[in-house]
Design a protein around this motif. Structure first.
Motif, short mmCIF file in Angstrom:
data_model
loop_
_atom_site.label_atom_id
_atom_site.label_comp_id
_atom_site.label_asym_id
_atom_site.label_seq_id
_atom_site.Cartn_x
_atom_site.Cartn_y
_atom_site.Cartn_z
N ASP A 126 0.49 7.14 4.98
CA ASP A 126 -0.53 6.50 4.17
C ASP A 126 -0.50 4.99 4.38
OD1 ASP A 126 -0.60 9.10 3.25
OD2 ASP A 126 0.19 8.64 1.25
N ASP A 162 3.19 2.26 -3.55
CA ASP A 162 2.72 2.74 -4.84
C ASP A 162 2.07 4.10 -4.73
OD1 ASP A 162 0.36 2.03 -3.60
OD2 ASP A 162 -0.55 1.20 -5.41
N GLY A 163 1.72 4.55 -3.55
CA GLY A 163 1.13 5.87 -3.41
C GLY A 163 1.22 6.31 -1.98
N ASP A 171 0.83 -1.20 0.00
CA ASP A 171 0.00 0.00 0.00
C ASP A 171 0.86 1.25 0.00
OD1 ASP A 171 -1.45 -2.18 0.78
OD2 ASP A 171 -2.55 -1.18 2.37
N ASP A 210 -8.95 5.06 -3.34
CA ASP A 210 -9.36 4.85 -4.72
C ASP A 210 -10.41 3.75 -4.71
OD1 ASP A 210 -9.67 4.26 -7.42
OD2 ASP A 210 -7.54 4.58 -7.87
N HIS A 247 -4.53 9.67 -5.96
CA HIS A 247 -3.16 9.22 -5.66
C HIS A 247 -2.28 10.45 -5.52
CE1 HIS A 247 -3.98 4.92 -6.54
NE2 HIS A 247 -4.96 5.46 -7.25
N GLU A 284 -5.03 5.24 2.21
CA GLU A 284 -5.29 6.67 2.29
C GLU A 284 -4.34 7.27 3.32
OE1 GLU A 284 -9.25 7.53 3.55
OE2 GLU A 284 -8.96 6.76 5.58
N ASP A 328 -9.98 0.25 -6.19
CA ASP A 328 -9.12 -0.77 -5.61
C ASP A 328 -9.94 -1.79 -4.84
OD1 ASP A 328 -6.86 0.47 -6.57
OD2 ASP A 328 -6.42 1.52 -4.68
N ARG A 383 -3.45 11.60 0.21
CA ARG A 383 -3.95 10.37 -0.41
C ARG A 383 -5.38 10.09 0.04
NH1 ARG A 383 -1.71 5.46 -2.57
NH2 ARG A 383 -3.52 4.19 -3.14
N GLY A 419 3.77 4.90 -10.31
CA GLY A 419 2.92 5.46 -9.28
C GLY A 419 3.32 6.86 -8.87
N SER A 420 2.59 7.37 -7.89
CA SER A 420 2.70 8.79 -7.54
C SER A 420 4.00 9.16 -6.87
CB SER A 420 1.52 9.19 -6.64
OG SER A 420 1.59 8.53 -5.39
#
Length: 397
Positions: free
Chosen positions: A158, A133-134, A130, A354, A347, A364, A357, A351, A308-309
């Motif tokens: 996050d 990637d963001g 988790d 989404d 993202h 988040e 997902d 955060r 990713g972000s």
């Protein structure tokens, strides 16, 4: 030990636990006071260990015992405190150490050396976690570039939204007189935090091709979250760096570290991977970091496999702070605005879940933290922080 701006802790978004004494006493009293959130957190992670890493309870306990031996070797005071947590909470010591090694167990290999085969449906131990990637965004600004002259740190943390119900603010004052205040997952000892020596730390997950538990019977390395507590047990920035680098590692981690002091204090970003370390210094008074490597370590950054972000969050954070930093007038409000930024929503630095997902994969900003290392102030906002104010605690010197 600590106080709140309005004299009460009732308004805070996470429960405060205050303990004093030797490491064993602090751990034991913490375990008693946080027995319910620790039980909640263990339930969350035992399920994740089973579903995502294929580890049953016996395997979790065995792994925890191995991490206990490593922790006792390299960071005995942290081990004493964790032993006390287990006793006070009335749970197995192996489970508490597995909880503190959750990053290694979820995102590495199993203690037998084979990649875990998940028993439930949303990926494997090699799947991007988790927070990678963001995930988390951290920033620090030297006092030479802030309006107050104080060194400021902060981050968004996050993770899965369910984690919000199993968090604590842990305040400890040990027999040496050092006070530590840290956000922590219940049963752990630290995440983001600061101490009464003016040392502070923020954290970001990293990933590289060296991550994973040993397959040849070699003892595991020091757990990610043990390193965080060890850094906060230090009374100087140099001491925190020594603690963070001590011993071997099985997972990659980024620590944004600072200490208040003359000439605006000092900041350094420490990227740790198994077998190596890299570091970054402030540029124009500012340091930022996300979830990819920036110090040119000779490893394969697994962010390159996922995208990713993270690829823009650190650079964007620096750019958002740059006007105020150039004027040497960065404020806590500037950092709060940064951590509420929505570029590339959901993202983003701030955060949001989404909804596309799978439930188990959702992430988040669970909490956002601001640290003033000169005035020893700790600000926390429930996440996502765009919709919440920061509440403040102050450490006694």
């Amino acid at each position: 030990m600590i106080s709140a701006d309005d004299g009460t802790f009732a308004h805070l978004p996470v429960p405060v636990i205050r303990v004093e004494g030797t490491p064993e006493r602090c751990g034991f009293d913490y375990g008693i006071a946080a027995r319910q959130p620790i039980a909640t957190n263990l339930d969350l992670y035992l399920r994740r260990f089973r579903v995502e890493a294929g580890l049953d309870l016996a395997a979790v306990r065995a792994a925890g015992e191995a991490f206990r031996r490593t922790t006792a070797t390299h960071h005995p005071r942290v081990a004493q405190m964790l032993d006390g947590v287990a006793e006070g909470a009335g749970v197995g010591v192996g489970e508490i150490y597995a909880l503190n090694a959750r990053t290694e167990l979820l995102f590495g290999a199993t203690p037998t050396g084979a990649l875990a085969t998940p028993t439930g449906g949303h990926g494997s131990a090699a799947t991007v976690p988790d927070g990678r990637d963001g995930g988390c965004t951290a920033a620090g600004v030297l006092g030479t570039h802030t309006a107050s002259g104080n060194l400021l740190l902060g981050q968004n943390w996050d993770w899965h939204p369910d984690q919000r119900e199993a968090m604590v603010l842990l305040a400890t004052r040990d027999e040496r007189g050092l006070t530590v205040l840290a956000l922590a997952e219940a049963g752990m000892l630290a995440k983001t935090g600061l101490n009464s020596a003016g040392v502070g730390v923020c954290v970001n997950m990293l990933g590289c091709d060296r991550d994973g538990l040993p397959a040849d019977g070699t003892p595991p390395g020091v757990p990610y979250h043990v390193l965080l507590r060890a850094a906060l047990e230090a009374d100087s920035l140099a001491g925190a760096l020594k603690a963070a680098c001590r011993g071997s590692r099985n997972s990659s981690i980024n620590l944004l570290l600072g200490q208040a002091g003359e000439a605006g204090g000092e900041l350094i970003d420490l990227e740790l991977v198994p077998g190596d370390a890299g570091w970054l210094h402030p540029v124009d008074g500012v340091l930022t970091h996300a979830n990819h490597l920036e110090s040119r370590l000779p490893v394969h950054d697994t962010m390159k496999d996922y995208g990713g972000s993270s690829m823009f969050r650190s650079a964007r954070a620096r750019r958002l702070l740059d006007p105020a930093a150039q004027a040497r007038k960065v404020t806590e409000s500037d950092l709060a605005d940064l951590f509420g930024d929505h570029a590339s929503f959901p993202h983003a630095i701030c955060r949001h879940v989404d909804e596309r997902d799978a439930l188990a994969d959702r992430s988040e900003t669970v909490f956002s933290v601001l640290l003033d290392l000169d005035d020893l102030r700790f600000g926390i906002a429930s996440g996502p922080p765009c919709g919440h104010e920061y509440d403040w605690l102050v450490l006694a010197r």
